[in-house]
Each structure stands twice: as structure tokens, then as C-alpha cells.
Design an enzyme around this catalytic site. Structure first.
Site, PDB file in Angstrom:
ATOM      1  N   ASP A 197     -51.387 -14.304 -59.491  1.00  0.00           N
ATOM      2  CA  ASP A 197     -52.966 -13.598 -59.830  1.00  0.00           C
ATOM      3  C   ASP A 197     -53.359 -13.890 -58.217  1.00  0.00           C
ATOM      4  OD1 ASP A 197     -55.278 -12.424 -60.822  1.00  0.00           O
ATOM      5  OD2 ASP A 197     -55.907 -14.415 -61.148  1.00  0.00           O
ATOM      6  N   ASP A 199     -57.521 -13.157 -57.361  1.00  0.00           N
ATOM      7  CA  ASP A 199     -58.955 -13.716 -57.751  1.00  0.00           C
ATOM      8  C   ASP A 199     -59.025 -15.058 -58.653  1.00  0.00           C
ATOM      9  OD1 ASP A 199     -59.269 -11.223 -56.707  1.00  0.00           O
ATOM     10  OD2 ASP A 199     -60.965 -10.676 -57.753  1.00  0.00           O
TER      11      ASP A 199
END
Length: 405
Positions: A197, A199
Site C-alpha cells: 500500500d 499512503d
């Protein structure tokens, strides 16, 4: 045929070059067969064990010479006879399952290790070996190496793997350490694809929140983001609502944000090692392509999938997006697709994320890791890192600092 016997030799003392060579040279002289051997060195103190089989008529002379050599080397030595039945029982243990328990923290205290080993004992597992994966911590300069990791190799089948996982999860939260439980099989040291991922994982920011601040709608977007990351509302719907609030923002703002992104602790080290050892790396993000591409260029990342914001002819965001939304379901699909393209078994894949929309890919990967994650995510994932930086992933893969530095 002359009868043979097994003898276990235990040696302890100040380590120096040539101890093992001296002992095995004597054993070789009498044509002894080594059945098992193991050695550990802690703070220049040697602990060496050798189990050998030899003709009964020679065993007395061998032990006599070993005693003389031990005196000469100023080390302690002891002998334990091992019967054929005892040896065969030990051989029978080799077919049992093996589990790797990795424990990580900024530092590790006796209380933390004692708690972990009590869980091991409760599950009826035997500790075969304990290895320190991190470098030694300095007393005078404690800031120099602010992480500690040890790896337990456990033999046997736990009474309940779920109970073991659950108990360690509660202990880790109460005592501030991280852990990983993995089957010690061929896939564990043969991971080949790692998906991140972006953020709040690779970077310590939510890019949509940064954009919203520039657009003057920060509070509105942040509230929606937090609800989505906690899994309280559907990601797709929340995504549409948040993007719509960005309408009219000049795209030049994205360059400014990208160049000042706060990179997560340990990312530079992690990426360098992963590239060096041939891992394929992917970003699978519910964020935006502009920032993903920035990180992709910076670290030489192989794959990048994120959401693309629509821009009008005047260089302004329209409040809409282009293409399919990369949500949790899409992340899991992409992980499978990349694995297929790279001809990688799913058991050889790793997924790392912090939010609810990362759970699908964390669940489908061979090794799923919740990184400084929301409570729901951490409770669901089998592995979690909350005490150190993202390079803690390397210890779950079995890397030692001595391999890396």
C-alpha cells in the site's frame, strides 16, 4: 561386527580460532561418525555440541584425548552417553512440523522474551534454536541501532495455532513488541513478489488529505478518509465523495506535495535490499497515480497501480477520476495478476498495508503484514509491525543485519 555407541560432547569456554578444528581432528583420527553438530557464540563465549558414533573399544581413548585437548585450550568439556533408543526417538522428531516465531521490538527485555517462551511452552512446542537477526545494540550509543529481533525455530504441532496467534497478539499489544508466526517450509525463504500500500505505509501521509488541505476542504475529506480506513463506509463511495471535493484544484499542487512526501522509516533500506536480492516490487494503492509514479521512479519499483484523477484542459482537477477504482478487492486481484505474470506461486507473495482496504490482499498473500495498522486490520492480519520501521519486513523474511549491512 564390533558394537558402537553414541556420545554427546558438550564444550563451553572462551571462543578462539581452532577449537572446533581441534575437537573434530581428534574424532577424525578415530574414524568417528558425526550424527549432529551445533555451535553458538555469545559475547565471545563458545557453546559447542557434537553427537558422534564410535566403536565402543575406542570411546575411552577418544574421551581421554578430548579431555587433554580441553585442558590445553582452557575450555570445559563434558560427555553424555546416548542410547540407541534415545537417538532413534530424536530421529523420529525430525518428521514433525517446524514453525518460525519472529519477535521484534525497539529493544527486547527479559519480560517480553519470557512471555513469548511461555506461549511456546503452553503450546507444547520445543525450541530447536534461537538466532539474533539484528546487530548488537550499543550501550554507550543506544540510538545507533534502535531495533532488536530474535528468531525462534520451533519443532512440533501447536495445541492450537489460533490460540497461539491470539495470545501473542494480546501480549504484543500489552508489552510493545511485534511477532510473526510462519510455517518453516520451502516458500518462507523463497518469497519473490512484495506488494505495498502507499499512503500511511510507504509514506507517512494520506495524499488525498494533503490535496484537500490545498483545496480548503481538509476537514471534510479527512473525516471521510478516517471512516473509510476504519472500514465503517464503503471505500468506493467514500473515494467518489472525496475526489468530488477536490474539483478546481490546480494540478501543480501535486508536484509540490510529491517532492515533500514524508517517507516512512526504513523504506530506503528495505527497497535497497529487496532490489539487491531480486524481489519484484509493486505499489497497489487506493491513492493516486501521480504520487505512486513519483515513488516508482525514486525506488525503481516494478509495478504501480493507483487511481488517476481527471484533469481539464486548464490543468484543474474536475472532481472525477479515470478508469476503475483501486479498492481492496481490486488490490487482491492485482496481486494475483502480477504473481501470474511473474510466474510466482501465491505462497511466495507478500502484502503490506495499514487500512481496511488492504485486508483482501493481506489475506490472499503468502505473507500478509499489517504495518502500523488500524485496530481492525491488526486484529485480522496474522503478522504485524507496529514498533519499528518498514524495514522490519526483512526480519520476517529471515534476513540478518549481517547479510544486509
Amino acid at each position: 561386527m564390533e558394537k558402537e555407541e553414541q556420545i554427546l560432547v558438550g564444550i563451553a569456554g572462551q571462543d578462539r580460532p581452532g577449537v572446533t578444528a581441534s575437537v573434530t581432528e581428534i574424532l577424525a583420527k578415530y574414524d568417528a561418525r558425526i550424527l549432529d553438530i551445533g555451535q553458538a557464540d555469545i559475547h565471545s563465549t563458545l557453546s559447542l555440541g557434537i553427537l558422534f558414533r564410535i566403536k565402543e573399544s575406542l570411546s575411552g581413548q577418544v574421551m581421554k584425548e578430548l579431555l587433554f585437548k580441553a585442558t590445553e585450550l582452557n575450555i570445559n568439556i563434558d560427555f553424555t552417553p546416548v542410547s540407541d533408543d534415545q537417538y532413534e526417538e530424536w530421529v523420529g522428531q525430525q518428521g514433525k512440523n517446524r514453525i518460525i516465531l519472529t519477535v521484534i521490538g525497539r529493544s527486547l527485555s527479559a519480560k517480553q522474551i519470557a512471555a513469548a517462551t511461555q506461549v511456546i511452552k503452553k503450546q507444547g512446542l520445543n525450541i530447536d534454536s534461537i538466532i539474533r537477526l539484528t546487530g548488537r545494540q550499543s550501550i554507550r550509543r543506544p540510538e545507533k541501532n534502535i531495533r532488536a529481533c530474535i528468531e525462534f525455530s520451533l519443532r512440533g504441532t501447536p495445541s492450537s495455532l489460533n490460540d497461539m496467534q491470539s495470545e501473542l497478539m494480546h501480549l504484543s499489544a500489552d508489552m510493545d513488541f511485534d511477532f510473526s508466526i510462519q510455517q518453516d517450509n520451502m516458500f518462507r525463504r523463497m518469497r519473490r513478489l512484495i506488494c505495498f500500500d502507499m499512503d500511511s505505509t510507504l509514506i507517512q501521509a494520506e495524499c488525498i488529505d494533503e490535496l484537500a488541505q490545498r483545496a480548503g476542504v481538509g476537514d471534510k475529506v479527512k473525516a471521510i478518509t478516517e471512516r473509510a480506513m476504519r472500514g465503517e463506509i464503503d471505500f468506493k463511495e467514500s473515494f467518489k465523495e472525496r475526489v468530488a471535493l477536490l474539483k478546481g484544484l490546480d494540478v501543480s499542487v501535486m508536484k509540490e506535495i510529491a517532492e515533500s512526501l514524508p517517507i516512512t522509516e526504513g523504506v530506503d533500506r528495505l527497497m535497497q535490499v529487496l532490489k539487491l536480492y531480486g524481489y519484484k516490487i509493486a505499489i497497489l494503492s487506493g491513492g493516486f497515480t501521480y504520487f505512486g509514479e513519483y515513488l516508482q521512479r525514486r525506488y525503481g519499483i516494478d509495478y504501480m497501480y493507483a487511481n488517476e484523477l481527471e484533469v481539464d484542459s486548464n490543468g484543474k482537477l474536475t472532481g472525477r477520476y479515470v478508469g476503475d477504482i483501486v479498492d481492496g478487492h481490486r488490490k487482491a486481484e492485482l496481486l494475483k495478476l502480477i504473481a501470474q505474470v511473474e510466474k510466482v506461486n501465491l505462497e511466495q507473495t507478500i502484502a503490506v498495508g495499514d487500512g481496511a482496504n488492504d485486508l483482501p490482499m493481506i489475506s490472499v498473500a503468502g505473507l500478509g503484514i499489517a504495518f502500523h495498522a488500524k485496530p481492525r486490520v491488526k486484529a485480522t492480519a496474522k503478522q504485524a509491525i507496529s514498533t519499528i520501521g518498514l524495514d522490519g519486513v526483512l526480519y520476517f523474511l529471515g534476513f540478518k543485519d549481517s547479510y544486509i549491512n
